[in-house]
Scaffold this motif. Structure first.
Motif, mmCIF file in Angstrom:
data_model
loop_
_atom_site.group_PDB
_atom_site.id
_atom_site.type_symbol
_atom_site.label_atom_id
_atom_site.label_comp_id
_atom_site.label_asym_id
_atom_site.label_seq_id
_atom_site.Cartn_x
_atom_site.Cartn_y
_atom_site.Cartn_z
ATOM 1 N N SER A 51 -6.452 -0.145 13.434
ATOM 2 C CA SER A 51 -5.396 0.867 13.496
ATOM 3 C C SER A 51 -5.600 1.762 14.705
ATOM 4 O O SER A 51 -6.674 1.781 15.312
ATOM 5 C CB SER A 51 -5.384 1.717 12.217
ATOM 6 O OG SER A 51 -6.553 2.512 12.127
ATOM 7 N N ASP B 90 2.838 8.743 13.909
ATOM 8 C CA ASP B 90 2.699 7.448 13.248
ATOM 9 C C ASP B 90 1.343 6.861 13.605
ATOM 10 O O ASP B 90 0.920 6.920 14.760
ATOM 11 C CB ASP B 90 3.785 6.465 13.701
ATOM 12 C CG ASP B 90 5.137 6.713 13.070
ATOM 13 O OD1 ASP B 90 5.260 7.595 12.203
ATOM 14 O OD2 ASP B 90 6.096 6.014 13.470
ATOM 15 N N GLU C 9 -0.398 3.169 13.508
ATOM 16 C CA GLU C 9 -0.035 1.773 13.309
ATOM 17 C C GLU C 9 -1.264 0.979 12.926
ATOM 18 O O GLU C 9 -2.374 1.272 13.373
ATOM 19 C CB GLU C 9 0.643 1.192 14.544
ATOM 20 C CG GLU C 9 -0.191 1.146 15.790
ATOM 21 C CD GLU C 9 0.560 0.545 16.960
ATOM 22 O OE1 GLU C 9 1.737 0.147 16.838
ATOM 23 O OE2 GLU C 9 -0.055 0.464 18.038
ATOM 24 N N VAL D 207 -1.061 -2.411 6.755
ATOM 25 C CA VAL D 207 -0.568 -1.083 6.382
ATOM 26 C C VAL D 207 -1.206 -0.600 5.081
ATOM 27 O O VAL D 207 -1.615 0.564 4.976
ATOM 28 C CB VAL D 207 0.977 -1.106 6.290
ATOM 29 C CG1 VAL D 207 1.522 0.181 5.716
ATOM 30 C CG2 VAL D 207 1.574 -1.378 7.667
ATOM 31 N N GLU E 86 -4.914 0.355 5.592
ATOM 32 C CA GLU E 86 -5.038 1.618 6.334
ATOM 33 C C GLU E 86 -4.674 2.803 5.449
ATOM 34 O O GLU E 86 -5.345 3.835 5.467
ATOM 35 C CB GLU E 86 -4.162 1.598 7.587
ATOM 36 C CG GLU E 86 -4.242 2.854 8.417
ATOM 37 C CD GLU E 86 -5.590 3.146 9.053
ATOM 38 O OE1 GLU E 86 -5.713 4.204 9.703
ATOM 39 O OE2 GLU E 86 -6.547 2.343 8.899
ATOM 40 N N TRP F 20 6.767 0.990 5.440
ATOM 41 C CA TRP F 20 5.685 1.883 5.861
ATOM 42 C C TRP F 20 5.389 2.913 4.781
ATOM 43 O O TRP F 20 6.201 3.167 3.912
ATOM 44 C CB TRP F 20 6.017 2.580 7.185
ATOM 45 C CG TRP F 20 7.200 3.497 7.134
ATOM 46 C CD1 TRP F 20 7.212 4.811 6.735
ATOM 47 C CD2 TRP F 20 8.550 3.187 7.489
ATOM 48 N NE1 TRP F 20 8.473 5.332 6.815
ATOM 49 C CE2 TRP F 20 9.318 4.355 7.283
ATOM 50 C CE3 TRP F 20 9.184 2.049 7.973
ATOM 51 C CZ2 TRP F 20 10.694 4.404 7.536
ATOM 52 C CZ3 TRP F 20 10.541 2.106 8.214
ATOM 53 C CH2 TRP F 20 11.273 3.268 8.001
ATOM 54 N N TRP F 21 4.183 3.490 4.859
ATOM 55 C CA TRP F 21 3.767 4.554 3.951
ATOM 56 C C TRP F 21 3.999 5.911 4.600
ATOM 57 O O TRP F 21 3.605 6.130 5.744
ATOM 58 C CB TRP F 21 2.282 4.445 3.613
ATOM 59 C CG TRP F 21 1.997 3.429 2.572
ATOM 60 C CD1 TRP F 21 1.439 2.188 2.754
ATOM 61 C CD2 TRP F 21 2.240 3.552 1.178
ATOM 62 N NE1 TRP F 21 1.342 1.540 1.556
ATOM 63 C CE2 TRP F 21 1.823 2.361 0.572
ATOM 64 C CE3 TRP F 21 2.786 4.560 0.380
ATOM 65 C CZ2 TRP F 21 1.927 2.139 -0.797
ATOM 66 C CZ3 TRP F 21 2.895 4.340 -0.984
ATOM 67 C CH2 TRP F 21 2.467 3.140 -1.558
ATOM 68 N N VAL G 206 2.220 5.527 8.149
ATOM 69 C CA VAL G 206 1.402 4.363 8.498
ATOM 70 C C VAL G 206 2.374 3.201 8.621
ATOM 71 O O VAL G 206 3.030 2.824 7.646
ATOM 72 C CB VAL G 206 0.317 4.084 7.436
ATOM 73 C CG1 VAL G 206 -0.474 2.831 7.805
ATOM 74 C CG2 VAL G 206 -0.604 5.287 7.271
ATOM 75 N N VAL G 207 2.483 2.657 9.843
ATOM 76 C CA VAL G 207 3.472 1.637 10.158
ATOM 77 C C VAL G 207 2.783 0.366 10.632
ATOM 78 O O VAL G 207 1.610 0.378 10.985
ATOM 79 C CB VAL G 207 4.462 2.150 11.237
ATOM 80 C CG1 VAL G 207 5.177 3.408 10.775
ATOM 81 C CG2 VAL G 207 3.770 2.392 12.566
ATOM 82 N N LYS G 208 3.517 -0.714 10.655
ATOM 83 C CA LYS G 208 3.006 -2.012 11.098
ATOM 84 C C LYS G 208 2.778 -2.012 12.607
ATOM 85 O O LYS G 208 3.615 -1.543 13.371
ATOM 86 C CB LYS G 208 4.009 -3.113 10.721
ATOM 87 C CG LYS G 208 3.532 -4.506 11.008
ATOM 88 C CD LYS G 208 2.496 -4.943 10.017
ATOM 89 C CE LYS G 208 2.099 -6.386 10.238
ATOM 90 N NZ LYS G 208 0.831 -6.694 9.627
#
Length: 128
Positions: free
Chosen positions: A5, A72, A74, A78, A81, A99-100, A112-114
Motif C-alpha cells: 500500500s 486515499d 491505495e 483493500v 489494508e 473501497w473502504w 482505502v482504494v484499489k
C-alpha cells in the motif's frame, strides 16, 4: 499473505452544484491542469488534475456532505489494508462500491482504494 500500500492522493470534496467552477478554482489555486472533467461514473462526479507532484491522484469530487479534503490510501488488497489500519486504531465506516471509508483514531476520514498503477510514483510499502 503480504500486501502492498501507499498514499494514492487527495480528494477535494466539494458540496456544490457547480463542480466545473470548483475544479476551475482548485486548478488555478494549485497550478494544475484539469485533464479529465468526466473522471467519475454513473454514481459519482469527479474531475481529475494532471501533472501532480509525485504522480499523486488529485481530484475534486461533488459530495452531499460538508466540503473537506480527504486522502486515499491505495492497496493491492483493500481488505487486508483495511484490517491492518484497524489494528492501528482506525475504524471502518462503510464499504462503498469497491473501497473502504475509514476513520483515523483522531477523527479524519480517508479511503482505502484499489491500487491501479503500482509501477508509477513512489514504491508501495510491503506489509506482512
Amino acid at each position: 499473505m503480504a500486501h502492498r500500500s501507499r498514499l494514492a492522493g487527495f480528494i477535494i470534496d466539494c458540496n456544490t452544484d457547480n463542480l466545473d467552477a470548483a475544479a476551475d478554482f482548485w486548478s488555478q489555486a494549485l497550478g494544475l491542469a484539469i485533464v479529465d472533467r468526466d473522471a467519475g461514473d454513473d454514481t459519482a462526479e469527479y474531475q481529475q488534475f494532471g501533472g501532480t507532484p509525485a504522480d499523486l491522484c488529485i481530484e475534486v469530487q461533488k459530495v452531499d456532505h460538508p466540503s473537506r479534503v480527504h486522502l486515499d490510501i491505495e492497496a493491492d488488497d483493500v481488505d487486508a489494508e483495511a484490517a491492518r489500519l484497524e489494528a492501528l486504531g482506525a475504524k471502518k465506516i462503510g464499504f462503498i462500491k469497491r473501497w473502504w471509508v475509514m476513520e483515523a483514531p483522531t477523527g479524519q476520514r480517508f479511503c482505502v482504494v484499489k491500487m491501479h498503477h503500482p509501477e508509477r510514483g513512489a514504491p508501495p510499502a510491503e506489509w506482512p
